[in-house]
Design a protein around this motif. Structure first.
Motif: not given
Length: 588
Positions: A141-166
């Protein structure tokens, strides 16, 4: 219809070896290991799918729950199934009915608590029922803690690398990274709502709804997390996992453009063309099998013969069977059988192909006709093209012939129950429950309906809460609170209490055939086709049982035989089987 069966002298054709409700009765690699001994419970089990929000509501809030399931377990034990599979009950915003998971280690308050789950599991085990839970690893879910951390972190960060950001295409990254389309309609990319704080906002991939971001399974952290999730539920005592979108975890390197539509399954079951099943760069990539080999090692460390079953819309069967090689999963859903039209030759071809493909890797075949993602087969068999798979039915669609669909659904039982391997039943199937084909648009909740602007009707019609008692409020689903989806009045005549003890009811037919299937060990048996006098007739033997099913439009002659074990109760001239009818004989 005679009480005799045909003699054993027929020439076999295509032999294929193979391995609490007071009112309801409660009575890949070259060094793969050798094929395991045949005898594990899952090889021949009958597994009943529970869609928790629609099964039984104990706290009267309109939503089914774990205590409601617990109260109906004696009914399932009396039905004669071996295990139950629970669709997701994890903590979730419910954007896709729980398939958008926010916390894989907790129960959503809609369904109860972890303590409720533990109690329900203990009761199931006490009744001899195993419990399989639904794991959703492709996305969170976009409410998962990991995804909230991804949105709060910059591109290329470990938090974003858990998902498929491009990064997006175009001078300002204003276009999606590629042209992929969502299974639920519309683009498979959404721009990250990060306010452009690190420059042009990136995009994240979601093969399904925009609130279901896809994980990047090439990342070791993702793999380690899900192995920990497996252990969490195995430690609680669950007997296995149904793995959602098992063929979708790995995407092709570089995420290349693809002009097809990313569908779970095409509408035309007879098509050989690339209609979206496993052909795109988002499906069935070879690297996915390493994940399941790792998971299998986790399960094998636990006692009790724990299992996994893959939801993988993959063709051909030989490709699907790669998921159930001896060191990967234990079963895979046989969607080719679900998609087979009402035609004897087509069904026989699917059965033969399925058995041979499964036997080649030492796996059991599985048989499934309905689930929470498909129009119920009682409705599909009542369409002008019987067995066609529309993506939902509404009041403006072709309306199934309800009586014809039910007759055919009852007839096909005599085929499916006689087949070797594992059998899956979707809740309400034992009642002959039809699709709700008149749900108004205002109450529909399937994200596919919303994302396509109603062009795709969606799956709500097969998810309507069950009828337990025709004389009770909400047909016994709860104590009177409005269910999350409205029940049609037609469900009243299918209620379990009204079928209880009625000899020729669909419920009692299921109980009888399941009892005979267990008594004669048909799930662990062998299939042997027998010559039939009519092309529309399928006749097979498995152990001491001979099954005959007439899929034609006219009565067909039955060869002479011996003891009649069970028919569907329809009147027939001696020696003839009416159309859309099945029968079992004893042959020894």
């Amino acid at each position: 219809m005679p009480d005799d069966t045909m003699p054993r002298g027929d020439v076999p054709q295509g032999e294929v070896p193979h391995g609490e409700v007071p009112t309801i009765r409660d009575a890949g690699s070259a060094d793969r290991p050798a094929v395991p001994a045949r005898g594990a419970w899952w090889r021949s089990a009958v597994i009943y799918q529970i869609y928790p929000r629609s099964f039984a509501d104990a706290n009267n809030d309109g939503m089914g729950d774990l205590p409601g399931i617990r109260g109906r377990l004696p009914y399932l034990a009396a039905l004669g199934v071996d295990a139950v599979w629970l669709s997701p009950f994890f903590r979730s915003p419910q954007a896709d009915a729980g398939y958008d998971v926010a916390d894989y280690r907790d129960v959503d308050p809609l369904f109860g608590t972890l303590a409720d789950f533990d109690t329900m599991l203990a009761d199931a085990h006490a009744l001899g029922l195993r419990v399989i839970v639904d794991l959703v690893p492709n996305h969170t879910s976009d409410a998962h803690e990991w995804f909230r951390e991804a949105l709060a972190s910059p591109p290329g960060s470990p938090e974003r690398r858990r998902y498929i950001f491009r990064d997006g295409r175009g001078p300002e990254g204003e276009e999606p990274p590629n042209n992929w389309q969502s299974v639920f309609g519309g683009p498979a990319w959404t721009r990250a709502p990060d306010g452009g704080r690190w420059g042009p906002s990136q995009w994240f991939l979601h093969l399904f709804d925009g609130r279901q971001p896809d994980l990047d399974w090439r990342q070791p952290e993702v793999r380690a997390e899900f192995e920990a999730v497996l252990r969490f539920w195995l430690d609680r005592g669950v007997d296995g996992f149904r793995v959602d979108v098992a063929h979708g975890l790995i995407k092709a390197e570089g995420l290349p453009d693809w002009d097809g539509q990313a569908t779970m399954v095409g509408e035309d079951a007879d098509a050989d063309r690339a209609d979206g099943i496993n052909y795109g760069p988002m499906w069935d990539q070879d690297e996915v099998h390493a994940i399941y080999r790792d998971w299998r090692r986790v399960l094998d460390r636990y006692e009790g013969d724990r299992m996994m079953v893959a939801e993988a819309w993959v063709r051909p069967s030989e490709r699907l069977m790669r998921y159930v090689r001896p060191d990967e999963m234990h079963q895979a859903f046989n969607f080719d059988f679900l998609l087979a039209r009402w035609d004897g030759a087509a069904m026989r071809q699917v059965i033969d192909h399925s058995l041979r493909a499964a036997d080649a890797v030492g796996a059991p075949a599985s048989w499934v006709l309905s689930n929470h993602d498909t129009v119920r087969h009682t409705a599909r068999y009542g369409l002008a093209v019987p067995g066609a798979r529309p993506k939902g039915i509404d009041a403006a669609s072709e309306q199934p012939d309800e009586a014809l669909g039910l007759r055919r659904a009852r007839a096909i039982l005599f085929l499916t129950m006689a087949l070797p391997g594992a059998l899956y039943l979707y809740q309400g199937e034992e009642l002959g429950l039809p699709e709700h084909t008149a749900l108004p648009a205002a109450v529909r909740q399937d994200p596919a309906f919303r994302r396509t602007g109603g062009a795709e009707i969606g799956r709500d019609g097969c998810r309507v809460p069950l009828p337990w008692d025709a004389d009770a409020p909400t047909l016994g689903f709860n104590q009177g609170a409005a269910p999350w989806l409205p029940q049609p009045d037609s469900f009243r005549r299918y209620a379990a209490r009204q079928q209880e003890g009625v000899a020729e009811s669909t419920l009692e037919l299921h109980r009888a055939l399941l009892g005979l299937r267990r008594e004669h060990g048909l799930g662990a048996g062998r299939l042997r086709w027998i010559s039939a006098p009519e092309a529309s007739m399928l006749v097979l033997e498995n152990g001491a049982i001979r099954a005959a099913v007439n899929l034609g439009r006219e009565a067909a002659a039955l060869p002479p035989g011996r003891e009649l074990l069970r028919s569907d109760g329809r009147k027939a001239e001696p020696g003839w089987l009416p159309p859309d009818t099945g029968v079992w004989f004893r042959i020894t």
